[in-house]
Design a protein around this motif. Sequence first.
Motif, short mmCIF file in Angstrom:
data_model
loop_
_atom_site.label_atom_id
_atom_site.label_comp_id
_atom_site.label_asym_id
_atom_site.label_seq_id
_atom_site.Cartn_x
_atom_site.Cartn_y
_atom_site.Cartn_z
N GLU A 69 0.98 -1.25 0.02
CA GLU A 69 -0.20 -0.02 -0.09
C GLU A 69 0.83 1.44 -0.30
N HIS A 70 2.15 1.19 0.55
CA HIS A 70 2.70 2.42 0.72
C HIS A 70 3.57 2.43 -0.74
N LEU A 71 3.89 1.47 -1.16
CA LEU A 71 4.52 1.52 -2.38
C LEU A 71 3.83 1.84 -3.49
N ALA A 72 2.43 1.86 -3.50
CA ALA A 72 1.37 2.30 -4.23
C ALA A 72 1.55 3.72 -4.30
N ASP A 73 1.52 4.23 -3.29
CA ASP A 73 1.62 5.89 -3.18
C ASP A 73 2.85 6.60 -3.04
N HIS A 74 3.83 6.02 -2.64
CA HIS A 74 5.22 6.38 -2.50
C HIS A 74 6.36 5.96 -3.43
N PHE A 80 9.01 9.81 -0.63
CA PHE A 80 8.01 10.89 -1.06
C PHE A 80 6.72 10.43 -1.82
N PHE A 81 5.65 11.17 -1.84
CA PHE A 81 4.86 10.80 -2.65
C PHE A 81 5.14 10.44 -4.13
N ASN A 82 4.50 9.53 -4.92
CA ASN A 82 4.80 9.47 -6.14
C ASN A 82 3.79 10.37 -7.06
N ARG A 83 4.11 10.29 -8.35
CA ARG A 83 3.37 11.02 -9.39
C ARG A 83 1.72 10.61 -9.19
N ARG A 84 1.29 9.30 -8.86
CA ARG A 84 -0.15 9.23 -8.98
C ARG A 84 -0.84 9.63 -7.51
N ARG A 85 -0.01 9.55 -6.50
CA ARG A 85 -0.57 10.06 -5.32
C ARG A 85 -0.37 11.64 -5.43
N ARG A 149 8.17 13.06 -5.49
CA ARG A 149 9.19 12.50 -6.66
C ARG A 149 8.51 12.06 -7.83
N ILE A 150 8.38 13.10 -8.93
CA ILE A 150 7.29 12.60 -10.16
C ILE A 150 8.20 12.07 -11.28
N GLY A 151 9.49 12.05 -11.26
CA GLY A 151 10.48 11.58 -12.26
C GLY A 151 11.57 11.33 -11.91
N GLY A 152 12.50 11.00 -12.79
CA GLY A 152 13.84 10.57 -12.37
C GLY A 152 14.39 11.78 -11.51
N VAL A 157 6.18 20.09 -5.53
CA VAL A 157 5.75 20.53 -3.94
C VAL A 157 4.58 21.28 -4.03
N ILE A 158 3.69 21.09 -3.52
CA ILE A 158 2.63 21.97 -3.24
C ILE A 158 2.83 22.67 -1.94
#
Length: 507
Positions: A69-74, A80-85, A149-152, A157-158
């Motif tokens: 579940e954590h990997l699905a969002d991080h 950090f959160f991933n792109r999907r989250r 982190r949304i890419g390599g 940041v919001i």
Amino acid sequence: ADGAAALLERVAGPSAGRQEGELRLRHADGRAVSVEVTLTTDPGPSAGSVAIVHLHDLTERKVYEARLEHLADHDPLTGFFNRRRFDEELERAVAHKRRHGRSGALMILDLDQFKYVNDTYGHLAGDEVIQHAGSVLRRRLRDTDVLARIGGDEFAVILTETDGPTALRIAGELLDELRAQPPLMGMGQRLALTASAGIAPITTEWELSPGELLMEADFAMYDAKDAGRNQVAIAAPGRHTHAKMKARLSWAERIRCALDEDRFELHAQPIVRSADGGIDRLELLIRLRDADDTLVAPGQFLYIAERFGQIQEIDQWVMRQAAQLLATRRDVGFAMNLSGASIGDERTVGLLAELLADANVDPGRLTLEITETAAIRSIDVARGFAQRLSDLGCLLALDDFGAGFGSFYYLKHLPFTCVKIDGEFIRGMATSRSDRLTVEAIVGIAKGLGKRTTAEFVADAETLEIVRSLGIDFAQGFHTGRPAPLPAPPAPTPGQAGPRAAGPPTA
């Protein structure tokens, strides 16, 4: 306890039979465990019934599920959160702004020239740099800010409850901290780390969807890179993404038309010998003649050509022109720049060899200039490429030395004949002691390795005199000669004589 009681009530109730449930129990050693309980009731030998209880420890499975579940969002590298989250969090931030009228800001931060880190030091070192940058961001940002982190090498940041000026200040402080805390690489070497940031305000005055905000922040980040990297740019109403994208696509089409219609032109700037001012060679500088007959400088179109995969075709056009010029102007040598894309293409040397052979010219009169950052995208590729060019007989210059991640290591391991010292150091020598000391160090080591040196951006007599005093071999800049149009050479006539010794160099 409440869960166990409820399960027992169901077993004792009218629907008694097989009952299942999950319980949190305390192990004898005091730790909490998750168990799956199965209760089965069967008629007993007397009027009562028998309950069979089966317990299955779910603790390991629960831990595994929590990790999934954590990997699905991080992001697994930074946590950090991933792109999907992050996309979900951005949607919440936009909805919150619309509902409550509170401002915020979206920031996209991209490490500068990160590909060179991976290719030079390896991907494990690249991961360490990403983690280092992430730790700097985590320390600086507030708990209420949303970090992903949304890419390599790209972070998003919001910034909550933040206006545009505050977001600019925070972004600037982040870039300062990244630069001030260089990560430690192998053999104790510190890596100069910079980043570029783009900001899109989340305000009631600018009604954009989450996707549009991301595009605006991304374009602002590229504006910061175009302005020289290690900078911050902010998007604003009136500078819309669609217009920017349309403009870039328009430029890509203009470049394509210029290639198809042969509307590029060459200018040339002399590179002179510092000792006597005589011209050693001419550097070829490309211009684009637009459809309305205006002349466009390379800074306006080369980065577009790189992003849209057109830069190699431009390099090949210049190579063809250079070969013809060498055949018709035998009194002087020429220099031209090569992009990183051409360096990484094995066909480049073959095409150049064919062009020089067809023109029947001495390859030693052509200098290929390779920027430091382009050369180190892969040191093995750069070494092989440089060696093949050297075997062909061409000269090689390492351009903009000191501007990128590289070090004197590249002088030792690549067969360059000349080092072009980055102009930022040269033009500051007259007033900056640190710039002069840097140039002295570059010259000393280059000479020790048997390399010649060229000073760029020589803009006045005082700078030229310093260049001479430091023993720099060549000078280039507005003081020694401005770029001037160079007519396209005519095709060599059949049976034209082969190479001959160069006469006195003239412009």
